[in-house]
Enzyme design. Structure first.
Site, short mmCIF file in Angstrom:
data_model
loop_
_atom_site.label_atom_id
_atom_site.label_comp_id
_atom_site.label_asym_id
_atom_site.label_seq_id
_atom_site.Cartn_x
_atom_site.Cartn_y
_atom_site.Cartn_z
N GLU A 159 0.89 -1.17 0.00
CA GLU A 159 0.00 0.00 0.00
C GLU A 159 0.92 1.21 0.00
O GLU A 159 1.62 1.46 0.97
CB GLU A 159 -0.88 0.02 1.26
CG GLU A 159 -1.71 -1.23 1.46
CD GLU A 159 -2.92 -1.31 0.54
OE1 GLU A 159 -3.21 -0.32 -0.14
OE2 GLU A 159 -3.56 -2.37 0.50
N CYS A 205 -3.59 8.21 3.75
CA CYS A 205 -3.26 7.73 2.40
C CYS A 205 -4.45 7.90 1.46
O CYS A 205 -4.30 7.98 0.25
CB CYS A 205 -2.85 6.28 2.45
SG CYS A 205 -4.03 5.29 3.37
P1 NAP Z 1 8.34 4.94 4.59
O1 NAP Z 1 9.42 5.88 4.87
O2 NAP Z 1 8.40 4.14 3.35
O3 NAP Z 1 8.24 4.02 5.87
C1 NAP Z 1 7.28 2.99 5.97
C2 NAP Z 1 7.83 1.88 6.84
O4 NAP Z 1 8.92 1.25 6.17
C3 NAP Z 1 8.36 2.34 8.17
O5 NAP Z 1 8.04 1.39 9.15
C4 NAP Z 1 9.85 2.39 7.94
O6 NAP Z 1 10.61 2.29 9.11
C5 NAP Z 1 10.04 1.19 7.06
N1 NAP Z 1 11.26 1.18 6.26
C6 NAP Z 1 12.01 2.24 5.87
N2 NAP Z 1 13.05 1.81 5.12
C7 NAP Z 1 12.93 0.46 5.03
C8 NAP Z 1 13.69 -0.56 4.38
N3 NAP Z 1 14.77 -0.29 3.67
N4 NAP Z 1 13.28 -1.84 4.49
C9 NAP Z 1 12.18 -2.15 5.20
N5 NAP Z 1 11.43 -1.22 5.84
C10 NAP Z 1 11.79 0.06 5.74
O7 NAP Z 1 6.94 5.65 4.53
P2 NAP Z 1 6.32 6.72 5.53
O8 NAP Z 1 6.97 7.98 5.20
O9 NAP Z 1 6.36 6.20 6.92
O10 NAP Z 1 4.79 6.69 5.12
C11 NAP Z 1 4.19 7.65 4.33
C12 NAP Z 1 3.73 7.04 3.05
O11 NAP Z 1 2.90 5.93 3.32
C13 NAP Z 1 2.87 7.98 2.24
O12 NAP Z 1 3.38 8.03 0.95
C14 NAP Z 1 1.50 7.36 2.22
O13 NAP Z 1 0.78 7.52 1.04
C15 NAP Z 1 1.79 5.93 2.43
N6 NAP Z 1 0.64 5.31 3.08
C16 NAP Z 1 -0.12 4.47 2.32
C17 NAP Z 1 -1.20 3.86 2.90
C18 NAP Z 1 -2.04 2.92 2.11
O14 NAP Z 1 -2.80 2.18 2.72
N7 NAP Z 1 -1.95 2.90 0.81
C19 NAP Z 1 -1.51 4.08 4.24
C20 NAP Z 1 -0.72 4.94 4.96
C21 NAP Z 1 0.37 5.55 4.36
P3 NAP Z 1 11.21 3.61 9.82
O15 NAP Z 1 10.04 4.44 10.23
O16 NAP Z 1 11.96 3.06 10.96
O17 NAP Z 1 12.06 4.29 8.81
#
Ligand code: NAP
Length: 524
Positions: free
Chosen positions: A259, A298
């Site tokens: 997602e 999101c």
């Molecule tokens: P993110 O930076 O991609 O982080 C998401 C998760 O991935 C966090 O738990 C993060 O941990 C972890 N992570 C980071 N680098 C990783 C790696 N190399 N390997 C495995 N895991 C890793 O995203 P975000 O900034 O938290 O979230 C915002 C985004 O989420 C927005 O773009 C939004 O659209 C999207 N979103 C989508 C939905 C949906 O249902 N479609 C719902 C909510 C949000 P750390 O925090 O420790 O870095």
């Protein structure tokens, strides 16, 4: 300087504190440090094996009905501790009480929904998928498709915006399916997830290994995954790319649900007028979507499509409502909107607005209003409405998701152009349609369905009962094609499919009769 304590992780059936001083979690309004997290030094291999072997076996020994009862017991524990969750959300997420409810009560509601659905599955241990089909001339030899729980773990890597709902909307169908869960919350808001898991573990509801939480770095988590495990990721497109290309997915065929970003739209019927109910409904919904959780959803509306003749009226009406949204410290009841979750998110939203402004004019900027009980150093960002009268010439407006209280109003000349522009989002979670005409809503749903996980139609007759453009309800599908990640979650019992394996049993009618006795038909 003293540092705050490390939140313990729960892995391998025990509480374990990570090594080192950890990463701090902050109050995004006051700037104070709240807690620290660390996953350094954890024995991930042993922890995953324990969940897979002990947790998985114990859960699978139970029927769907028995596992549903576990979900009900979790609901009770979470309800008993709600006040603590609200305090954590105020401090760590910067959300008003109303916005915290979307996450906390939304999560509990989803668990309760799956508890009820699971109860109806009764004493079965597998699901029958469809009817038996004859394989040849002799009707005695038939095929029956069935679903059995996967014998692995479910790893959840979650986003920062829903530390409660993001856990339970995934954990409810996983646990109901008999699959143990390991959740890694986003670091910035990990506290609420960690605390909820702690309460559930302390209540001894689940068998050991059924629910684990790892807070802090994600390093090494994906490496643990084996062929029957699944991973469900919510977050940015960049991290999604890393997950998808990891050998666990690329080589070991670990099932993966993504997602990611989404440039969701709102579409006003070309027949609407400024006086029409549909116009008023669109204005209210856009304002709600921009301001609930400071736009950190999101599913929030990012692009608003109105007939060209209504562009100015819509800009004015949305701007007038946004001007009434006070922003600031969620502890002060006069603040209608709280903060973004972190300084990093504030910087990212400001940068995103600057990018969109390369292609859009500013129609409303709440930035000049004073913050309530907060200063400029907080992570508060006021709502901004941008506008484009030539959206067909824009590129960034259809590609850059600004994860905050920001949306862009766009003018269209024909409904065909509007549909084309909406599809320029390259796949989104949801599009809402505002119209009093059932025929228009049906035609728009057919046009937009293939590019969206959900089409949400708001007509005057459902104005009071509709569930909200951005509200994800457990009985409806959540997920979207293309840019949105291509994932599917929820949708009632459809969600169980991700945690089961489908196989065809080709056997005699007599054998299939015996099989059917320990299974239940999956009715969607
Ligand atoms: P993110 O930076 O991609 O982080 C998401 C998760 O991935 C966090 O738990 C993060 O941990 C972890 N992570 C980071 N680098 C990783 C790696 N190399 N390997 C495995 N895991 C890793 O995203 P975000 O900034 O938290 O979230 C915002 C985004 O989420 C927005 O773009 C939004 O659209 C999207 N979103 C989508 C939905 C949906 O249902 N479609 C719902 C909510 C949000 P750390 O925090 O420790 O870095």
């Amino acid at each position: 300087m003293t540092t705050s304590p490390l939140l313990p992780n729960h892995l391998g059936g025990q509480w374990v504190t990570g090594a080192g001083t950890g990463t701090p979690l902050f109050d995004p309004v006051l700037g104070t440090e709240l807690a620290r997290v660390s996953s350094a030094g954890l024995d991930l291999a042993a922890g995953f094996a324990f969940a897979r072997e002990q947790g998985g076996a114990a859960l699978r020994a139970l029927s769907y009905g028995e596992r549903a009862a576990l979900l009900s017991a979790i609901v009770k524990v979470l309800q008993a501790n709600r006040d603590a969750y609200y305090e954590i959300a105020t401090a760590n997420c910067g959300t008003t009480t109303k916005d915290s409810a979307v996450d906390i009560d939304g999560g509990i509601f989803t668990l309760g929904y799956y508890a009820k659905q699971g109860e109806a599955l009764g004493s079965a241990h597998a699901l029958l998928d469809g009817e038996r089909i004859r394989m040849g001339k002799d009707p005695v030899f038939q095929t029956q498709h069935m679903l059995t729980p996967t014998r692995g773990v479910a790893l959840f890597i979650n986003a920062f915006n829903f530390p409660s709902w993001g856990l339970w909307e995934k954990a409810a169908p996983a646990l109901l399916s008999g699959v143990p869960v390991i959740v890694k919350p986003a670091t910035a808001t990990a506290w609420l997830t960690q605390r909820m898991v702690q309460d559930v573990i302390d209540a001894s509801i689940l068998p050991p290994g059924a629910l684990s939480v790892v807070c802090g770095s994600s390093a090494g988590l994906m490496d643990q995954l084996q062929p029957f495990d699944v991973v469900s990721f919510t977050g940015s497109a960049e991290t999604a790319r890393i997950i998808r290309s990891h050998p666990a997915v690329a080589e070991r065929s670990v099932r993966c649900n993504i997602e990611a970003d989404s440039l969701n739209s709102a579409l006003l019927d070309p027949a609407a007028t400024p006086e029409s109910e549909a116009f008023g409904l669109l204005v209210s919904e856009v304002v709600r979507e921009m301001t609930v959780k400071s736009g950190q959803k999101c599913t929030a509306i990012r692009r608003v499509f109105v007939p060209r003749a209504l562009f100015d009226a819509a800009a004015q009406a949305i701007g007038a409502k946004l001007a009434k949204t006070s922003v600031g410290n969620p502890r002060n009841e006069s603040a209608r909107m709280g903060a973004l979750v972190s300084q990093e998110q504030k910087a990212s939203v400001i940068e995103g607005i600057a990018k969109l402004r390369l292609e859009a004019e500013v129609l409303f900027d709440g930035g000049s209003a004073a913050l309530v009980d907060a200063d400029a150093s907080s992570a508060c960002v006021a709502p901004v409405l941008l506008g484009s009268r030539q959206p067909a010439k824009a590129r960034l407006l259809h590609a850059v998701e600004v994860f905050g209280p920001v949306a862009t109003l766009m003018a269209y000349d024909s409904i065909e152009e509007a549909f084309d522009l909406i599809r320029r989002g390259e796949g989104s979670l949801v599009c809402s349609v505002y119209s009093a005409d059932p025929a228009f809503i049906a035609a728009a749903s057919l046009e937009l369905g293939s590019a969206h996980g959900r089409v949400h139609a708001i007509s005057p007759d459902v104005a009071a009962s509709q569930s909200g453009h951005g509200n994800v309800m457990p009985m409806s599908l959540h997920g979207g094609p293309g840019r949105a990640g291509g994932g599917e979650e929820l949708g009632g019992l459809r969600a169980l499919g991700f945690y089961h394996r489908r196989s065809a049993v080709q056997a005699s009618s007599a054998a299939l009769d015996v099989l059917a006795a320990s299974a239940v038909a999956l009715k969607l």
